[in-house]
Design a protein around this motif. Structure first.
Motif, PDB file in Angstrom:
ATOM      1  N   ARG A 269     -13.797  -3.012 -24.434  1.00 45.61           N
ATOM      2  CA  ARG A 269     -14.195  -3.886 -23.494  1.00 45.61           C
ATOM      3  C   ARG A 269     -13.087  -3.997 -22.369  1.00 45.61           C
ATOM      4  N   ILE A 270     -11.730  -4.110 -22.685  1.00 45.81           N
ATOM      5  CA  ILE A 270     -10.813  -4.104 -21.526  1.00 45.81           C
ATOM      6  C   ILE A 270     -10.795  -2.652 -20.982  1.00 45.81           C
ATOM      7  N   THR A 271     -10.918  -1.673 -21.730  1.00 48.92           N
ATOM      8  CA  THR A 271     -10.720  -0.233 -21.041  1.00 48.92           C
ATOM      9  C   THR A 271     -11.924  -0.291 -19.758  1.00 48.92           C
ATOM     10  N   LYS A 272     -13.123  -0.762 -20.349  1.00 51.67           N
ATOM     11  CA  LYS A 272     -14.192  -0.797 -19.332  1.00 51.67           C
ATOM     12  C   LYS A 272     -13.859  -1.653 -18.141  1.00 51.67           C
ATOM     13  N   ARG A 273     -13.097  -2.889 -18.452  1.00 51.47           N
ATOM     14  CA  ARG A 273     -12.805  -3.785 -17.445  1.00 51.47           C
ATOM     15  C   ARG A 273     -11.872  -2.966 -16.509  1.00 51.47           C
ATOM     16  N   TYR A 274     -10.755  -2.466 -17.028  1.00 51.45           N
ATOM     17  CA  TYR A 274      -9.770  -1.969 -16.280  1.00 51.45           C
ATOM     18  C   TYR A 274     -10.041  -0.437 -15.278  1.00 51.45           C
ATOM     19  N   THR A 275     -11.145   0.019 -15.976  1.00 52.05           N
ATOM     20  CA  THR A 275     -11.496   1.264 -15.371  1.00 52.05           C
ATOM     21  C   THR A 275     -12.813   1.109 -14.538  1.00 52.05           C
ATOM     22  N   HIS A 276     -13.509  -0.062 -14.623  1.00 48.75           N
ATOM     23  CA  HIS A 276     -14.842  -0.102 -13.676  1.00 48.75           C
ATOM     24  C   HIS A 276     -15.112  -1.372 -12.792  1.00 48.75           C
ATOM     25  N   HIS A 277     -14.177  -2.595 -13.276  1.00 46.98           N
ATOM     26  CA  HIS A 277     -14.342  -3.792 -12.694  1.00 46.98           C
ATOM     27  C   HIS A 277     -12.889  -4.311 -11.953  1.00 46.98           C
ATOM     28  N   VAL A 278     -12.464  -3.585 -11.098  1.00 47.17           N
ATOM     29  CA  VAL A 278     -11.456  -3.898 -10.531  1.00 47.17           C
ATOM     30  C   VAL A 278     -11.366  -3.457  -9.129  1.00 47.17           C
ATOM     31  N   ARG A 279     -10.727  -4.008  -8.372  1.00 45.92           N
ATOM     32  CA  ARG A 279     -10.636  -3.650  -6.789  1.00 45.92           C
ATOM     33  C   ARG A 279      -9.773  -2.327  -6.542  1.00 45.92           C
ATOM     34  N   TYR A 280     -10.330  -1.515  -5.675  1.00 46.59           N
ATOM     35  CA  TYR A 280      -9.570  -0.426  -5.348  1.00 46.59           C
ATOM     36  C   TYR A 280      -8.568  -0.667  -4.539  1.00 46.59           C
ATOM     37  N   CYS A 281      -7.496   0.211  -4.577  1.00 46.22           N
ATOM     38  CA  CYS A 281      -6.194   0.186  -3.725  1.00 46.22           C
ATOM     39  C   CYS A 281      -5.831   1.360  -3.482  1.00 46.22           C
ATOM     40  N   SER A 282      -4.821   1.466  -2.528  1.00 40.98           N
ATOM     41  CA  SER A 282      -4.348   2.550  -1.648  1.00 40.98           C
ATOM     42  C   SER A 282      -2.997   3.235  -2.419  1.00 40.98           C
ATOM     43  N   LEU A 283      -2.673   4.191  -1.849  1.00 42.36           N
ATOM     44  CA  LEU A 283      -1.513   4.789  -2.470  1.00 42.36           C
ATOM     45  C   LEU A 283      -0.316   3.776  -2.067  1.00 42.36           C
ATOM     46  N   LEU A 284      -0.331   3.372  -0.930  1.00 35.78           N
ATOM     47  CA  LEU A 284       0.593   2.572  -0.298  1.00 35.78           C
ATOM     48  C   LEU A 284       0.735   1.263  -1.268  1.00 35.78           C
ATOM     49  N   GLU A 285      -0.300   0.724  -1.793  1.00 32.32           N
ATOM     50  CA  GLU A 285      -0.311  -0.480  -2.735  1.00 32.32           C
ATOM     51  C   GLU A 285      -0.041  -0.163  -4.107  1.00 32.32           C
ATOM     52  N   VAL A 286       0.076   1.065  -4.310  1.00 28.66           N
ATOM     53  CA  VAL A 286       0.705   1.707  -5.711  1.00 28.66           C
ATOM     54  C   VAL A 286       2.107   1.685  -5.476  1.00 28.66           C
ATOM     55  N   ILE A 287       2.711   2.062  -4.456  1.00 28.64           N
ATOM     56  CA  ILE A 287       4.154   2.123  -4.115  1.00 28.64           C
ATOM     57  C   ILE A 287       4.702   0.903  -4.023  1.00 28.64           C
ATOM     58  N   GLN A 288       4.082  -0.154  -3.571  1.00 33.72           N
ATOM     59  CA  GLN A 288       4.544  -1.464  -3.510  1.00 33.72           C
ATOM     60  C   GLN A 288       4.681  -2.132  -4.810  1.00 33.72           C
ATOM     61  N   TYR A 289       3.624  -1.795  -5.641  1.00 32.52           N
ATOM     62  CA  TYR A 289       3.776  -2.215  -7.071  1.00 32.52           C
ATOM     63  C   TYR A 289       4.824  -1.589  -7.700  1.00 32.52           C
ATOM     64  N   LEU A 290       5.018  -0.183  -7.469  1.00 32.35           N
ATOM     65  CA  LEU A 290       6.335   0.344  -8.133  1.00 32.35           C
ATOM     66  C   LEU A 290       7.504  -0.226  -7.864  1.00 32.35           C
ATOM     67  N   LYS A 291       7.459  -0.657  -6.732  1.00 28.49           N
ATOM     68  CA  LYS A 291       8.930  -1.287  -6.369  1.00 28.49           C
ATOM     69  C   LYS A 291       9.062  -2.671  -6.780  1.00 28.49           C
ATOM     70  N   THR A 292       7.957  -3.333  -6.941  1.00 30.06           N
ATOM     71  CA  THR A 292       8.290  -4.766  -7.157  1.00 30.06           C
ATOM     72  C   THR A 292       7.519  -5.150  -8.538  1.00 30.06           C
ATOM     73  N   GLY A 293       6.571  -4.526  -9.296  1.00 32.53           N
ATOM     74  CA  GLY A 293       6.058  -4.910 -10.431  1.00 32.53           C
ATOM     75  C   GLY A 293       4.932  -5.955 -10.239  1.00 32.53           C
ATOM     76  N   GLU A 294       4.698  -6.381  -8.863  1.00 39.94           N
ATOM     77  CA  GLU A 294       3.703  -7.395  -8.763  1.00 39.94           C
ATOM     78  C   GLU A 294       2.409  -6.741  -8.218  1.00 39.94           C
ATOM     79  N   VAL A 295       1.392  -7.307  -8.852  1.00 38.13           N
ATOM     80  CA  VAL A 295       0.171  -6.961  -8.333  1.00 38.13           C
ATOM     81  C   VAL A 295      -0.152  -7.937  -7.131  1.00 38.13           C
TER      82      VAL A 295
END
Length: 156
Positions: free
Chosen positions: A129-155
């Motif tokens: 269930r969580i794999t399906k939720r994590y891979t299908h039912h989330v909002r898409y993001c950009s590489l810039l948002e990934v970098i922001q997350y890597l800097k702060t750990g905050e989604v």
């Protein structure tokens, strides 16, 4: 949670060492394990100078090394933690490609703590269930948002 799709997963892991004080040898060990594609879904964690790459069932197995390593960060909330779900869709020239889901570490740790003690069949259903939720039912993001997350750990 947010998800970046169609990414070279090894390059995403290499980005981690640019924004977190993680030992590059630790990242390279995780990249080598990921490149073997033994599993489709992995949980990736960084805390201080170390990183870990685990398959989901191991993290949800109570008192396993993977479980204890994943939950340790919950005991030290002042230490930044980066947590990702890596889903391998295919390999391109021997490199795993797929999606990266940015996880809220405290919520994920709580989920692991809640479901790890359950009998294996219940854990397996929950992992599906969580794999399906994590891979299908989330909002898409950009590489810039990934970098922001890597800097702060905050989604955000």
């Amino acid at each position: 949670m947010k998800k970046l799709i169609k990414a070279d997963l090894t390059e995403i892991l290499r980005l981690v060492s640019q924004y977190q004080p993680v030992n590059s040898g630790s990242i390279e060990t995780d990249i080598a394990a990921l490149s073997r594609c033994a599993h489709t879904d992995y949980l990736f964690l960084t805390r201080r100078e170390k990183s870990w790459l685990f398959d989901l069932p191991a993290v949800y197995t109570q008192d396993s090394y993977e479980n204890l390593s994943w939950l340790y960060g919950a005991m030290t909330p002042d230490v930044p933690v980066i947590a990702l779900l890596l889903h391998v869709d295919k390999t391109v020239e021997g490199r795993p490609w797929g999606s990266v889901t940015l996880l809220d570490y405290p919520a994920t740790a709580q989920d692991v703590e809640t479901f790890a003690p359950l009998p294996e069949p219940e854990r397996e259903r929950h992992i599906q269930r969580i794999t399906k939720r994590y891979t299908h039912h989330v909002r898409y993001c950009s590489l810039l948002e990934v970098i922001q997350y890597l800097k702060t750990g905050e989604v955000k």
